[in-house]
Design a protein around this motif. Structure first.
Motif, short mmCIF file in Angstrom:
data_model
loop_
_atom_site.label_atom_id
_atom_site.label_comp_id
_atom_site.label_asym_id
_atom_site.label_seq_id
_atom_site.Cartn_x
_atom_site.Cartn_y
_atom_site.Cartn_z
N GLU A 29 42.97 56.09 26.35
CA GLU A 29 42.86 55.87 24.90
C GLU A 29 42.83 54.39 24.54
O GLU A 29 42.63 54.03 23.39
N PHE A 30 43.05 53.50 25.53
CA PHE A 30 43.08 52.06 25.26
C PHE A 30 41.68 51.54 24.93
O PHE A 30 40.69 52.01 25.49
N ASP A 31 41.64 50.51 24.07
CA ASP A 31 40.36 49.80 23.90
C ASP A 31 40.21 48.82 25.06
O ASP A 31 41.12 48.65 25.88
N ASP A 32 39.06 48.17 25.14
CA ASP A 32 38.77 47.29 26.28
C ASP A 32 39.79 46.17 26.43
O ASP A 32 40.23 45.84 27.53
N GLU A 33 40.14 45.56 25.29
CA GLU A 33 41.09 44.44 25.34
C GLU A 33 42.46 44.89 25.87
O GLU A 33 43.07 44.20 26.69
N SER A 34 42.91 46.06 25.44
CA SER A 34 44.20 46.58 25.91
C SER A 34 44.16 46.93 27.39
O SER A 34 45.14 46.72 28.12
N ASN A 67 46.01 45.64 32.79
CA ASN A 67 45.73 45.30 34.19
C ASN A 67 46.40 43.99 34.60
O ASN A 67 46.86 43.84 35.74
N GLU A 68 46.47 43.04 33.68
CA GLU A 68 47.08 41.74 33.98
C GLU A 68 48.59 41.84 34.22
O GLU A 68 49.16 41.00 34.90
N HIS A 69 49.21 42.89 33.69
CA HIS A 69 50.67 42.99 33.73
C HIS A 69 51.21 43.95 34.80
O HIS A 69 52.42 44.12 34.92
N ILE A 70 50.33 44.60 35.56
CA ILE A 70 50.83 45.49 36.62
C ILE A 70 50.27 45.03 37.97
O ILE A 70 49.29 44.29 38.03
N ASP A 71 50.91 45.48 39.05
CA ASP A 71 50.45 45.05 40.37
C ASP A 71 49.20 45.82 40.79
O ASP A 71 48.91 46.91 40.29
N ILE A 111 35.37 49.79 35.94
CA ILE A 111 34.53 49.02 36.86
C ILE A 111 33.52 48.17 36.10
O ILE A 111 33.21 47.04 36.48
N LYS A 112 33.01 48.68 34.99
CA LYS A 112 32.08 47.90 34.16
C LYS A 112 32.81 46.75 33.45
O LYS A 112 32.23 45.70 33.20
N LEU A 113 34.08 46.96 33.16
CA LEU A 113 34.87 45.99 32.39
C LEU A 113 35.42 44.85 33.24
O LEU A 113 35.40 43.69 32.83
N PHE A 114 35.90 45.17 34.43
CA PHE A 114 36.53 44.17 35.29
C PHE A 114 35.49 43.39 36.09
O PHE A 114 34.38 43.85 36.30
N GLU A 115 35.89 42.23 36.58
CA GLU A 115 35.02 41.47 37.49
C GLU A 115 34.89 42.24 38.80
O GLU A 115 35.85 42.85 39.27
N PHE A 116 33.71 42.20 39.41
CA PHE A 116 33.48 42.97 40.63
C PHE A 116 34.40 42.54 41.78
O PHE A 116 34.82 43.35 42.59
N LYS A 117 34.72 41.23 41.83
CA LYS A 117 35.63 40.76 42.88
C LYS A 117 37.01 41.41 42.73
O LYS A 117 37.67 41.72 43.72
N SER A 118 37.44 41.59 41.48
CA SER A 118 38.72 42.25 41.22
C SER A 118 38.67 43.71 41.65
O SER A 118 39.62 44.24 42.22
N ILE A 119 37.54 44.37 41.38
CA ILE A 119 37.38 45.78 41.76
C ILE A 119 37.42 45.92 43.28
O ILE A 119 38.08 46.82 43.82
N LYS A 163 25.31 49.18 44.52
CA LYS A 163 24.80 48.24 45.52
C LYS A 163 25.46 46.88 45.41
O LYS A 163 25.78 46.25 46.43
N ASP A 164 25.66 46.41 44.18
CA ASP A 164 26.28 45.09 43.98
C ASP A 164 27.72 45.08 44.51
O ASP A 164 28.16 44.08 45.10
N LEU A 165 28.43 46.16 44.30
CA LEU A 165 29.81 46.25 44.82
C LEU A 165 29.82 46.31 46.35
O LEU A 165 30.63 45.65 47.00
N LEU A 166 28.92 47.09 46.91
CA LEU A 166 28.86 47.21 48.38
C LEU A 166 28.54 45.87 49.04
O LEU A 166 29.05 45.58 50.12
N LYS A 167 27.73 45.05 48.37
CA LYS A 167 27.39 43.73 48.92
C LYS A 167 28.62 42.83 49.06
O LYS A 167 28.66 41.95 49.92
N LEU A 168 29.60 43.04 48.18
CA LEU A 168 30.81 42.20 48.20
C LEU A 168 31.85 42.69 49.20
O LEU A 168 32.84 42.00 49.44
N MET A 169 31.62 43.84 49.78
CA MET A 169 32.63 44.43 50.66
C MET A 169 32.37 44.08 52.12
O MET A 169 31.28 43.61 52.49
#
Length: 231
Positions: free
Chosen positions: A39-44, A49-53, A73-81, A106-112
């Protein structure tokens, strides 16, 4: 009770109260947290995410609905994902990637890592209702000529990173499957006994294309904890 936690968590995120967020989430199951943050909006979501491990966030994503997984996954940076993926098993990652648009996947797989990418591409190649679609690539396979004491040492090293641990797959020197051993049998066997002497060489296996309902029937019929998927 969940509604009360929901209001508390929402308010804690809005107030940027990291201590309170930890206090609330420490006493909740990841699935319940996933239901709330849907139910959170994008900002929340970003604040949360910033406050939990990372390990907890990975567990939440695993339990989240497909819609929330894709949104995160669309919201976070791919490196973080990709970093969050390091806390998940490959079959869970494959399930998540399978819901994404092809370019994003494909973009995510390239970073792995190359090894992980190869296994994930293999898992993604199977229908989700097949044995290949539900299989894991994270299991323990040991040579049959190892002594039980040596086997236990390797199980302790590999076990924490492995999804299937109750059943140990036994290989010959050519890395071919020759049997399986139950972890309990290994634990009670003499340490100077060879693994191949306590294994079960009557292997029940399935092909990757086998329907998962047939796999479930085999698992139930023979009371199996795991079943090898063999090409």
């Amino acid at each position: 009770m969940l509604e009360e936690r929901q209001e508390e968590l929402i308010n804690s995120v809005l107030e940027d109260d990291k201590e309170k967020i930890h206090e609330i989430t420490d006493n909740m199951y990841p699935i319940d947290i996933a239901i709330i943050i849907e139910e959170f909006d994008d900002e929340s979501l970003m604040k949360f995410n910033e406050h939990i491990d990372n390990e907890l966030m990975a567990e939440i994503i695993e339990q989240a609905s497909e819609e929330l997984q894709v949104r995160i996954i669309k919201l976070f940076e791919f490196k973080s994902i990709v970093h969050l993926f390091s806390y998940m098993s490959n079959d869970d990652i494959a399930d998540i990637l399978g819901n994404l648009p092809i370019k994003m996947r494909k973009d995510l797989l390239k970073l792995m890592k190359t090894g992980d990418t190869r296994q994930l591409q293999e898992l993604l190649g199977y229908d989700e209702d097949s044995a290949g679609g539900i299989m894991t690539t994270e299991y323990i396979a040991l040579r049959g000529d190892l002594l039980i004491g040596e086997s236990l040492k390797k199980i302790k090293e590999i076990g924490p990173k492995t999804e299937v641990i109750e059943t140990i797959f036994v290989l010959n020197n050519n890395k071919e499957l020759i049997g399986t051993a139950d972890l309990r049998d290994i634990l009670v066997a003499p340490e100077d006994e060879k693994l191949l002497n306590i294994m079960n060489d009557n292997i029940i296996s399935v092909h990757p294309e086998e329907d998962q309902e047939k796999v479930s029937l085999l698992v139930s019929k023979y009371d199996l904890k795991a079943i090898p998927v063999i090409n």
